[in-house]
Every structure is written in C-alpha cells, then in structure tokens.
Design an enzyme around this catalytic site. Structure first.
Site, PDB file in Angstrom:
ATOM      1  N   HIS A  41      46.230  22.649  22.797  1.00 33.13           N
ATOM      2  CA  HIS A  41      46.733  23.752  21.980  1.00 33.13           C
ATOM      3  C   HIS A  41      47.790  24.524  22.775  1.00 33.13           C
ATOM      4  O   HIS A  41      47.829  25.754  22.744  1.00 33.13           O
ATOM      5  CB  HIS A  41      45.593  24.696  21.600  1.00 33.13           C
ATOM      6  CG  HIS A  41      44.539  24.084  20.750  1.00 33.13           C
ATOM      7  ND1 HIS A  41      43.267  24.620  20.628  1.00 33.13           N
ATOM      8  CD2 HIS A  41      44.547  22.973  19.964  1.00 33.13           C
ATOM      9  CE1 HIS A  41      42.546  23.882  19.807  1.00 33.13           C
ATOM     10  NE2 HIS A  41      43.302  22.865  19.399  1.00 33.13           N
ATOM     11  N   HIS A  98      41.677  27.073  16.625  1.00 32.49           N
ATOM     12  CA  HIS A  98      42.393  25.804  16.726  1.00 32.49           C
ATOM     13  C   HIS A  98      43.721  26.020  16.016  1.00 32.49           C
ATOM     14  O   HIS A  98      43.782  26.668  14.974  1.00 32.49           O
ATOM     15  CB  HIS A  98      41.566  24.678  16.119  1.00 32.49           C
ATOM     16  CG  HIS A  98      40.386  24.335  16.970  1.00 32.49           C
ATOM     17  ND1 HIS A  98      40.189  23.079  17.513  1.00 32.49           N
ATOM     18  CD2 HIS A  98      39.355  25.092  17.423  1.00 32.49           C
ATOM     19  CE1 HIS A  98      39.078  23.089  18.241  1.00 32.49           C
ATOM     20  NE2 HIS A  98      38.557  24.300  18.206  1.00 32.49           N
TER      21      HIS A  98
END
Length: 606
Positions: free
Chosen positions: A541, A584
């Site tokens: 990420h 996320h």
C-alpha cells in the site's frame, strides 16, 4: 480494442495520461466524457482483457512472478531486518494493481482524510472523499439468506449504489467465519460503529471488489475502460513504457510540458500534449518519471547526469508503507469447513474449478473479517503510553534541520493518533481473520484451517524511491527503511500478540487441534518479536512519494495535483497521499482519481 503505434506517435492529444492502472484508467474514462477533449493513455503492460486469471476471485498471489500480470520490483536490503530484501509486486496491464490485488474494499477513518486538508490541501477532506467514492461505487446488498445467516448489517447511505465499479460481499462465506467473528468479539474487539461511514474502529464484515452477479473480479478495466473503449476521443496504447516528459521553461521559470517520450517495441517515440500531462504510474514509478524528466532533488539528478529543470527535493521521499504478518491453526477433524487451503491441492482445486462454473465453491469466497483498532485497545493504556513516549523521544531526536517541516507536522499528527486517552484514537492496528492457512504454509488435504493476520497502518518510518540511472528501463532504488523507527516494530509485535491470543477465546479455543505458525517453539515475548521480524511482509500500500504538500514543507504537488514549478503536469495516484491511512488503499485510489477528474475539468467545488 486498444490503439496501434500509428494512432499515437507524433499525434497531439489534450490529455496524455502516463499509466493505465487503477487511477489512470479511471481518470481517462472521466476526462473522455467530454467529446471535445482527446485523451491518450500510455500503459507499459498488456491489455489482459477478459483474462480468467484476473477475473476469477480467490486467485490470490497467483499473478506474482508472472510478467504478463505483475512488475516484480524489490526493495533494497533492509538494515533493521538483517539485510532482508522484500518483493514488491505491482499490477502490470490495464487496470494495474486493481487486477491482481486481494479485492478488499475498506474506507479510512474520516478524521484521517481530514488530516490531508490539515496538512495544507483545501478540499481534500472526508466529505469530498465520500462524495467521490460514491461516484465509483455500485454496491449490491447480499442475498437475504446470506445476510441473515452471517448477520451482515445494512450500510444504507454509506455506500454508493449507482457508480461504475461493482462491489459486494462474496457469494460464499465459509462456516468458520462465524466462529472467527465471535472469537474476535469475545477477545474484546467491539463491532465497528460505521465502517463505511468514517468510523471503522472495531470488527466488521468486509466488502470485496467483486461483481456478485457473475462472481468475477471487478476492477478498473471492467468498470472504466471496457464500457468506454469505443469512444473516438479515447486512445489507449499498451506496451508503451514512458521514459520522460518533454518540457520548456516559461518566463517565470516554470515548466510547460509539450510532449511525452516513450518506448514501444524497443523504439523511442513522442506523443504531443495540447493541455496537460498526468502521471499515474503509482507510488513506485511516478517519482522515477519525474526524476528522469529533470524534476527532483538536485543531488539525485546530478549523480546520474540528468539535467535539473525543477529542483524539488521531495520527489521520491516520504515513502510510507503498511506491514503485516500472520499466524495459522489447524482445526480438529470434526470441524470440516470450506477453506482457501483446498485450492492448494490438485483434487481440491479441480473440484472447485468445476463448482465455479455454477458460481459456487472456494473461488466465490473472499476475505471478509477485518478489525481496525487503536494501540491502547491492543496493548492496554500503560504499554501504549510507553510505546508512545519512546516514539516521541525518537522523533524529537531527529535533526530538525534535516527534517522537512511537512514531515514534522505528519509526525505530530501520528503521535497524537496513538496517544492513550485520545478520542477518537487512530486505529493503526489491523487484524484479519480468514479461512485457511496463511501464505504458503503446507496443509493436509481433508483438514480445515484458519488464520489471523496482523498489521500496522501508521508507521513512523519513512523511505524513498530514487533513480540510480538515466536509463528508463533501469528500476529505481526502493528503500522503505522498515523499522527505522523502532516504535513501529513495538506496535507490530503488540498487534501480533493480541491476534495470536484470539485463538484462546471461545469458540475457537475448543476447536483447535494445533497451532502451525508460529508453533509451540515460540513462547516468550522475545521469541515472538524475533518471529515477527523474520516473517513479516508488506501489504503493498505504498504512498507518499509525490506528496501533496506545500513546496516549502517538502511537497511535490499542490492541492490541485499540479507538480510544483510546472504549469500543466499533474500526478494522480496513491503517491500523492501525504500521510498514510488505516485502510486497504484500493477504494482510496478510485476516490483520488474521481476527485482529480473534476479538478482537472475545472468543475470541482470544495
């Protein structure tokens, strides 16, 4: 469906978008809604249209190591991890990483998006985030039977229902999920009050980027490219590896981009820019393109012989990442639950491939059990306070003269996020429950397993991405500097300790046959700390490398996404995020691209 080289070379377009990933394809679809504007997308990968390897859910990690689908990047040797090198795969092809990710659809806490605005970016707040993510979302409620059986709450008003991207709960839940959810609550994790409306603190059933009707992956290519591919003003060229942007200086010393140079079939070509060039190559590649174009730190560029056009030291800096690890258990023989581990065995995989034809079986499952918690809830107030004080001491020890003002502001916000007694405290600790054994752990056919993954979302450590050559085919140096702030490891270990302990709560404690990772050899806190250091990985990420921050505070772009020192060059992807968030990141990329489209078109209203 995609363009040929002759459709692009030496042609002129209003907008040239560098990168056909999640952000780039979304942006291209929105900008090409105006038939009077021409849009060209240059994507280094293949189209990968209608590919079952992408469309089939639960195909987790199967794309990694395959050039058709993934870039196999890797970090430098990490000093705090005995020199370990970490793989950093990214999506290759139209749709980018949305075509190879784990399809998790979560949203960050409202206050963490508002922090972007606090850092000098008017209009980048939770209110606008929800507005623009709703434009992307097309949520379909689960079947009544599934909703009742697993007690899935409604999310009325928190999710968009008319957007481009189909999102839903998976068609199939494993029976073990109810036991995982109950154990999490018995371990003290509350139900999240509003996980899709700005407060994900707690445990909740999690939506996936899956089209419920077809049980296929829903991603940028299916949602934004395929429905618009026949627009005469939209040109998408695959196998186009961008080298740099071509620019001139105006009388004020600012750059105006006039073209984009790219490689195709081992030859170099140029496409001309009428209005704007937009870099959407992701947090690992966007800074490389800027630096190859002469925009970056003088010390980095001069070292490799690139002419300095804009001395912008923040390019490639402020790299932030999430990290995670996992534990797994084998269940007693009498507990026979559907699990992802069945796909590891030839017979089981064949059985579920047959079931998938009828939209059933393990391929129609997803990862649906998520918890986001503040450090105090994980470690207790006393331990959280000790970690916070240790982190503050290390931050204060940094040489202020060498730390950009923007980073000092970020660290101040982060320290406040996990200070005990703060309400709301930042949910920087994450725990994920799932059916099956984690990662590549060996499993026995006919047995059932479950896992708890653990991770942190608010790391203090900062890394960088920088070129080491003026050759665009040479990958830059990726250095996340994991655990440069030791408090990051402290938080990760506390989260791991909490996650492991969930299995000691009912109903799981009476269902377990054995713990297979870490296993009985890991007992003491020190042994657990070493296990975590040896086995943790990244959730990929990465953000922050083209940070949306004022120039005098070390930033790369302004709040309108324009690169400082340029007139018509913007960045639109996860690299712009100035401070990482507890989520996320897939949904966040769509929200960024949707808001960017209005900013570029001049229709954005803060």
């Amino acid at each position: 469906m995609s363009a040929q080289i002759g459709d692009v070379v030496d042609k002129s377009f209003d907008y040239v978008i560098i990168g056909g990933g999640t952000a780039g394809i979304t942006l291209a679809a929105r900008l090409s809604e105006d038939p009077s504007k021409t849009v060209c997308v240059l994507e280094a990968g293949d189209p990968n249209i209608d590919d079952p390897a992408i469309l089939t859910p639960a195909s987790y990690a199967s794309h990694f190591g395959k050039k058709q689908y993934a870039w196999d990047f890797a970090t430098t040797k990490q000093k705090m991890c005995t020199g370990k090198i970490f793989p950093w795969a990214r999506g290759r092809g139209l749709g980018g990483s949305s075509g190879i990710n784990y399809m998790v659809w979560t949203k960050p806490p409202a206050e963490e998006i508002d922090d972007w605005e606090r850092l000098g970016n008017p209009g980048w707040n939770w209110k606008n985030f929800q507005k623009y993510i709703h434009r992307a979302e097309r949520f379909v409620e689960p079947a009544a039977e599934l909703r009742e059986k697993f007690k899935i709450p409604l999310h009325e008003g928190d999710l968009g229902t008319k957007g481009a991207l189909a999102i839903s709960f998976p068609r199939t839940f494993s029976e073990v999920e109810t036991y995982l959810m109950q154990a999490a609550k018995n371990a003290g994790i509350p139900a999240a009050p509003c996980p899709y409306g700005g407060n994900p603190n707690g445990v909740f059933w999690t939506i996936n980027s899956i089209d419920q009707q077809t049980a296929t992956r829903s991603y940028a290519c299916t949602a934004y490219y395929m429905p618009n591919r026949d627009r005469p003003n939209l040109t998408v060229l695959p196998d186009a590896h961008v080298a740099r942007v071509i620019s001139d200086k105006d009388t004020n010393g600012n750059l105006t981009v006039t073209g984009v140079e790219f490689l195709h079939g081992e030859k170099c070509y140029v496409v001309h820019v009428n209005k704007e060039a937009i870099v959407s190559a992701g947090a690992l590649k966007s800074p490389q393109i800027l630096e190859l174009s002469g925009i970056g730190s003088r010390s980095v560029l001069e070292k490799v012989g690139v002419e300095v056009k804009v001395d912008l030291p923040g390019v490639g800096e402020n790299l932030q990442e999430h990290v995670y690890g996992g534990f797994s258990w084998e269940l007693k023989p009498e507990y026979d639950f559907l699990g992802f581990n069945e796909l590891q065995h030839a017979a089981g995989r064949a059985r579920h491939e047959a079931l998938y034809k009828d939209l059933a079986g393990a391929f129609t499952m997803g990862i649906v059990n998520f918890s986001f918690l503040p450090l105090e809830a994980i470690a207790g107030a006393e331990r959280a306070q000790a970690i916070c004080e240790r982190a503050r001491a290390q931050v204060n020890a940094l040489d202020a003269a060498r730390t950009p003002a923007g980073l000092r502001e970020q660290h101040a916000i982060q320290l406040a996020r996990f200070r005990p007694g703060v309400c709301p405290a930042g949910p920087g600790c994450e725990i994920i429950g799932m059916s099956g054994a984690a990662g590549a752990l060996p499993t026995e056919e006919g047995r059932s397993y479950f896992s708890w993954a653990y991770g942190i979302n608010h790391a203090l450590s900062r890394g960088h991405v920088h070129i080491t050559s003026d050759d665009p085919m040479v990958e830059p140096e990726f250095d996340p500097r994991y655990f440069e702030h030791e408090a990051d490891l402290d938080v990760l270990v506390e989260t791991a300790k909490f996650a492991r302990n969930i299995a000691q709560h009912a109903p799981l404690k009476d269902m377990v046959a054995r713990e297979i990772a870490p296993g009985p050899a890991v007992q003491t806190d020190e042994q657990l700390r070493e296990f975590v250091k040896a086995t943790y990985s990244t959730t990929w990420h990465t953000c922050g490398t083209c940070s949306m921050t004022p120039r005098d505070k070390g930033g790369v772009i302004d709040h309108e996404l324009r690169v400082h020192g340029t007139n018509n060059l913007r960045v639109v992807d996860l690299s712009i995020v100035p401070l990482h968030i507890a989520t996320h990141t897939q949904a966040t990329v769509y929200a960024i691209a949707e808001q960017a489209s209005d900013i570029i078109k001049g229709t954005f209203q803060p």
